[in-house]
Design an enzyme around this catalytic site. Structure first.
Site, PDB file in Angstrom:
ATOM      1  N   PRO A  12       0.795  -1.230   0.000  1.00 25.87           N
ATOM      2  CA  PRO A  12       0.000   0.000   0.000  1.00 25.87           C
ATOM      3  C   PRO A  12       0.830   1.285   0.000  1.00 25.87           C
ATOM      4  O   PRO A  12       1.867   1.367   0.669  1.00 25.87           O
ATOM      5  CB  PRO A  12      -0.825  -0.098   1.287  1.00 25.87           C
ATOM      6  CG  PRO A  12      -0.117  -1.086   2.135  1.00 25.87           C
ATOM      7  CD  PRO A  12       0.510  -2.060   1.184  1.00 25.87           C
ATOM      8  N   ASN A  13       0.327   2.230  -0.762  1.00 28.12           N
ATOM      9  CA  ASN A  13       0.884   3.586  -0.876  1.00 28.12           C
ATOM     10  C   ASN A  13       2.184   3.668  -1.670  1.00 28.12           C
ATOM     11  O   ASN A  13       2.685   4.769  -1.891  1.00 28.12           O
ATOM     12  CB  ASN A  13       1.079   4.226   0.520  1.00 28.12           C
ATOM     13  CG  ASN A  13      -0.238   4.357   1.257  1.00 28.12           C
ATOM     14  OD1 ASN A  13      -1.182   4.927   0.726  1.00 28.12           O
ATOM     15  ND2 ASN A  13      -0.330   3.781   2.443  1.00 28.12           N
ATOM     16  N   ARG A  20       4.275  10.975  -2.089  1.00 28.68           N
ATOM     17  CA  ARG A  20       4.219  10.745  -0.646  1.00 28.68           C
ATOM     18  C   ARG A  20       5.583  11.017   0.007  1.00 28.68           C
ATOM     19  O   ARG A  20       6.612  10.530  -0.470  1.00 28.68           O
ATOM     20  CB  ARG A  20       3.727   9.318  -0.333  1.00 28.68           C
ATOM     21  CG  ARG A  20       4.766   8.247  -0.507  1.00 28.68           C
ATOM     22  CD  ARG A  20       4.296   6.844  -0.205  1.00 28.68           C
ATOM     23  NE  ARG A  20       4.122   6.563   1.200  1.00 28.68           N
ATOM     24  CZ  ARG A  20       4.388   5.370   1.762  1.00 28.68           C
ATOM     25  NH1 ARG A  20       4.828   4.363   1.005  1.00 28.68           N
ATOM     26  NH2 ARG A  20       4.180   5.177   3.021  1.00 28.68           N
ATOM     27  N   TYR A  25      10.942   9.034   1.031  1.00 27.42           N
ATOM     28  CA  TYR A  25      10.899   8.045  -0.051  1.00 27.42           C
ATOM     29  C   TYR A  25      11.463   8.540  -1.383  1.00 27.42           C
ATOM     30  O   TYR A  25      11.537   7.771  -2.346  1.00 27.42           O
ATOM     31  CB  TYR A  25       9.455   7.561  -0.248  1.00 27.42           C
ATOM     32  CG  TYR A  25       8.903   6.901   1.000  1.00 27.42           C
ATOM     33  CD1 TYR A  25       9.441   5.699   1.462  1.00 27.42           C
ATOM     34  CD2 TYR A  25       7.876   7.486   1.740  1.00 27.42           C
ATOM     35  CE1 TYR A  25       8.962   5.097   2.617  1.00 27.42           C
ATOM     36  CE2 TYR A  25       7.383   6.888   2.893  1.00 27.42           C
ATOM     37  CZ  TYR A  25       7.930   5.696   3.322  1.00 27.42           C
ATOM     38  OH  TYR A  25       7.459   5.095   4.467  1.00 27.42           O
ATOM     39  N   ASN A  76       7.935  -5.774  -0.833  1.00 27.52           N
ATOM     40  CA  ASN A  76       7.901  -4.629   0.068  1.00 27.52           C
ATOM     41  C   ASN A  76       6.451  -4.528   0.529  1.00 27.52           C
ATOM     42  O   ASN A  76       5.612  -3.963  -0.172  1.00 27.52           O
ATOM     43  CB  ASN A  76       8.349  -3.346  -0.644  1.00 27.52           C
ATOM     44  CG  ASN A  76       8.356  -2.151   0.315  1.00 27.52           C
ATOM     45  OD1 ASN A  76       7.793  -2.212   1.413  1.00 27.52           O
ATOM     46  ND2 ASN A  76       8.986  -1.066  -0.102  1.00 27.52           N
ATOM     47  N   ALA A  79       3.178  -0.722   4.743  1.00 24.11           N
ATOM     48  CA  ALA A  79       2.634  -0.674   6.111  1.00 24.11           C
ATOM     49  C   ALA A  79       2.202  -2.054   6.614  1.00 24.11           C
ATOM     50  O   ALA A  79       2.226  -2.308   7.831  1.00 24.11           O
ATOM     51  CB  ALA A  79       1.460   0.289   6.161  1.00 24.11           C
ATOM     52  N   HIS A  82       4.188  -4.327   9.192  1.00 21.52           N
ATOM     53  CA  HIS A  82       4.139  -4.193  10.645  1.00 21.52           C
ATOM     54  C   HIS A  82       2.838  -4.690  11.257  1.00 21.52           C
ATOM     55  O   HIS A  82       2.653  -4.589  12.472  1.00 21.52           O
ATOM     56  CB  HIS A  82       4.362  -2.714  11.012  1.00 21.52           C
ATOM     57  CG  HIS A  82       5.414  -2.044  10.191  1.00 21.52           C
ATOM     58  ND1 HIS A  82       6.731  -2.465  10.198  1.00 21.52           N
ATOM     59  CD2 HIS A  82       5.355  -1.023   9.282  1.00 21.52           C
ATOM     60  CE1 HIS A  82       7.427  -1.704   9.362  1.00 21.52           C
ATOM     61  NE2 HIS A  82       6.610  -0.835   8.789  1.00 21.52           N
ATOM     62  N   ASP A  89       1.705 -15.558   6.852  1.00 22.28           N
ATOM     63  CA  ASP A  89       1.210 -16.932   6.686  1.00 22.28           C
ATOM     64  C   ASP A  89       1.197 -17.352   5.216  1.00 22.28           C
ATOM     65  O   ASP A  89       1.483 -18.509   4.893  1.00 22.28           O
ATOM     66  CB  ASP A  89      -0.195 -17.070   7.284  1.00 22.28           C
ATOM     67  CG  ASP A  89      -0.169 -17.125   8.809  1.00 22.28           C
ATOM     68  OD1 ASP A  89       0.927 -17.261   9.389  1.00 22.28           O
ATOM     69  OD2 ASP A  89      -1.248 -17.036   9.420  1.00 22.28           O
ATOM     70  N   GLU A 100      12.599  -9.470   1.707  1.00 26.95           N
ATOM     71  CA  GLU A 100      11.845  -8.274   2.099  1.00 26.95           C
ATOM     72  C   GLU A 100      12.669  -7.035   1.772  1.00 26.95           C
ATOM     73  O   GLU A 100      13.861  -6.995   2.071  1.00 26.95           O
ATOM     74  CB  GLU A 100      11.609  -8.368   3.612  1.00 26.95           C
ATOM     75  CG  GLU A 100      10.950  -7.173   4.236  1.00 26.95           C
ATOM     76  CD  GLU A 100      10.950  -7.272   5.787  1.00 26.95           C
ATOM     77  OE1 GLU A 100      11.803  -7.991   6.353  1.00 26.95           O
ATOM     78  OE2 GLU A 100      10.092  -6.626   6.392  1.00 26.95           O
ATOM     79  N   HIS A 102      12.706  -2.658   1.959  1.00 28.54           N
ATOM     80  CA  HIS A 102      12.142  -1.369   2.360  1.00 28.54           C
ATOM     81  C   HIS A 102      13.012  -0.267   1.785  1.00 28.54           C
ATOM     82  O   HIS A 102      14.247  -0.347   1.874  1.00 28.54           O
ATOM     83  CB  HIS A 102      12.074  -1.234   3.884  1.00 28.54           C
ATOM     84  CG  HIS A 102      11.188  -2.256   4.494  1.00 28.54           C
ATOM     85  ND1 HIS A 102       9.821  -2.202   4.378  1.00 28.54           N
ATOM     86  CD2 HIS A 102      11.477  -3.391   5.159  1.00 28.54           C
ATOM     87  CE1 HIS A 102       9.303  -3.259   4.969  1.00 28.54           C
ATOM     88  NE2 HIS A 102      10.283  -4.010   5.452  1.00 28.54           N
ATOM     89  N   SER A 104      13.124   2.829   2.857  1.00 29.91           N
ATOM     90  CA  SER A 104      13.676   3.619   3.960  1.00 29.91           C
ATOM     91  C   SER A 104      14.372   2.717   4.976  1.00 29.91           C
ATOM     92  O   SER A 104      14.176   1.487   4.959  1.00 29.91           O
ATOM     93  CB  SER A 104      12.549   4.406   4.641  1.00 29.91           C
ATOM     94  OG  SER A 104      11.637   3.515   5.255  1.00 29.91           O
ATOM     95  N   ARG A 109      13.371   4.420  12.319  1.00 35.00           N
ATOM     96  CA  ARG A 109      12.103   5.163  12.321  1.00 35.00           C
ATOM     97  C   ARG A 109      11.269   4.835  13.571  1.00 35.00           C
ATOM     98  O   ARG A 109      11.813   4.367  14.563  1.00 35.00           O
ATOM     99  CB  ARG A 109      11.369   4.897  11.001  1.00 35.00           C
ATOM    100  CG  ARG A 109      12.174   5.394   9.782  1.00 35.00           C
ATOM    101  CD  ARG A 109      11.445   5.215   8.479  1.00 35.00           C
ATOM    102  NE  ARG A 109      10.226   6.019   8.429  1.00 35.00           N
ATOM    103  CZ  ARG A 109       9.280   5.862   7.497  1.00 35.00           C
ATOM    104  NH1 ARG A 109       9.443   4.970   6.531  1.00 35.00           N
ATOM    105  NH2 ARG A 109       8.202   6.609   7.523  1.00 35.00           N
ATOM    106  N   ARG A 113       7.366   0.631  13.592  1.00 32.50           N
ATOM    107  CA  ARG A 113       7.939   0.045  12.364  1.00 32.50           C
ATOM    108  C   ARG A 113       9.044  -0.974  12.672  1.00 32.50           C
ATOM    109  O   ARG A 113       9.684  -1.499  11.769  1.00 32.50           O
ATOM    110  CB  ARG A 113       8.510   1.146  11.463  1.00 32.50           C
ATOM    111  CG  ARG A 113       7.450   2.071  10.904  1.00 32.50           C
ATOM    112  CD  ARG A 113       8.022   3.064   9.907  1.00 32.50           C
ATOM    113  NE  ARG A 113       7.211   4.260   9.870  1.00 32.50           N
ATOM    114  CZ  ARG A 113       6.134   4.430   9.108  1.00 32.50           C
ATOM    115  NH1 ARG A 113       5.761   3.493   8.277  1.00 32.50           N
ATOM    116  NH2 ARG A 113       5.432   5.545   9.159  1.00 32.50           N
TER     117      ARG A 113
HETATM  118  C1  DQA Z   1       8.260   1.058   3.675  1.00 33.99           C
HETATM  119  C2  DQA Z   1       8.387   1.280   5.184  1.00 33.99           C
HETATM  120  C3  DQA Z   1       7.052   1.064   5.870  1.00 33.99           C
HETATM  121  O1  DQA Z   1       7.182   1.275   7.279  1.00 33.99           O
HETATM  122  C4  DQA Z   1       6.024   2.041   5.338  1.00 33.99           C
HETATM  123  O2  DQA Z   1       4.759   1.810   5.923  1.00 33.99           O
HETATM  124  C5  DQA Z   1       5.937   2.040   3.853  1.00 33.99           C
HETATM  125  C6  DQA Z   1       7.163   1.894   3.063  1.00 33.99           C
HETATM  126  C7  DQA Z   1       9.565   1.358   2.929  1.00 33.99           C
HETATM  127  O3  DQA Z   1       9.680   0.963   1.775  1.00 33.99           O
HETATM  128  O4  DQA Z   1      10.450   2.035   3.482  1.00 33.99           O
HETATM  129  O5  DQA Z   1       4.874   2.253   3.279  1.00 33.99           O
HETATM  130  O6  DQA Z   1       7.965  -0.331   3.453  1.00 33.99           O
END
Ligand code: DQA
Length: 147
Positions: A12-13, A20, A25, A76, A79, A82, A89, A100, A102, A104, A109, A113
């Site tokens: 998401p996002n 954003r 980012y 990735n 959100a 977390h 699962d 995985e 990320h 950032s 942070r 997170r």
């Molecule tokens: C993220 C880090 C997450 O905590 C955050 O909710 C994101 C992006 C990252 O790529 O740094 O949406 O996964």
């Protein structure tokens, strides 16, 4: 040798990249990220499907559908990292090697997170390297899958 097929999931996002929180980012867009990932995969001779969703259940379904189709997963979960036991699962259910990513440095942070559920099912976590993290993830999976 058979071409390695990876599924690259962004949660998401991440479709809002460029808009954003650019301080965290960066200014590049999701389309730029896709172009970067495609380039990194092509450079490694790896095939990739890119998938982005803002919906937890859709991500769970996509992971389930990866079984028998893909050799590994780059994820990735954004959100959902977390919060989502369901994504953890699903990764455990298909048992494909997963990395995985990320953008950032999540470890520097907020406290909320600091927990990663998805990470418990991943062979590696790459954080804080921006787009480069996806390339690292592809290289890691390639290394494992070619063994
Ligand atoms: C993220 C880090 C997450 O905590 C955050 O909710 C994101 C992006 C990252 O790529 O740094 O949406 O996964």
């Amino acid at each position: 040798m058979k071409t390695i097929k990876l599924l690259v999931i962004n949660g998401p996002n991440l479709n809002m990249l460029g808009v954003r929180e650019p301080d965290i980012y960066g200014k590049k867009t999701y389309a730029d990220l896709c172009e970067y990932i495609r380039g990194a995969c092509a450079e490694q001779g790896v095939e990739a499907e890119l998938y982005q969703s803002n919906h937890e259940g859709d991500i769970v379904t996509k992971i389930q559908e990866a079984l028998g189709v893909f050799d590994g997963i780059v994820i990735n979960p954004a959100a959902y990292t977390h919060t989502s036991v369901a994504i953890l699962d699903a990764l455990k259910a298909v048992a494909l090697p997963a990395v995985e990513v990320h953008l950032s440095q999540v470890s520097e942070r907020e406290a909320f997170r600091q927990v990663s559920y998805a990470g418990l099912a991943c062979v590696r976590t790459v954080a804080g390297l921006g787009f480069e993290g996806y390339r690292e993830a592809v290289l890691t999976l390639k290394g494992i899958l070619e063994k």
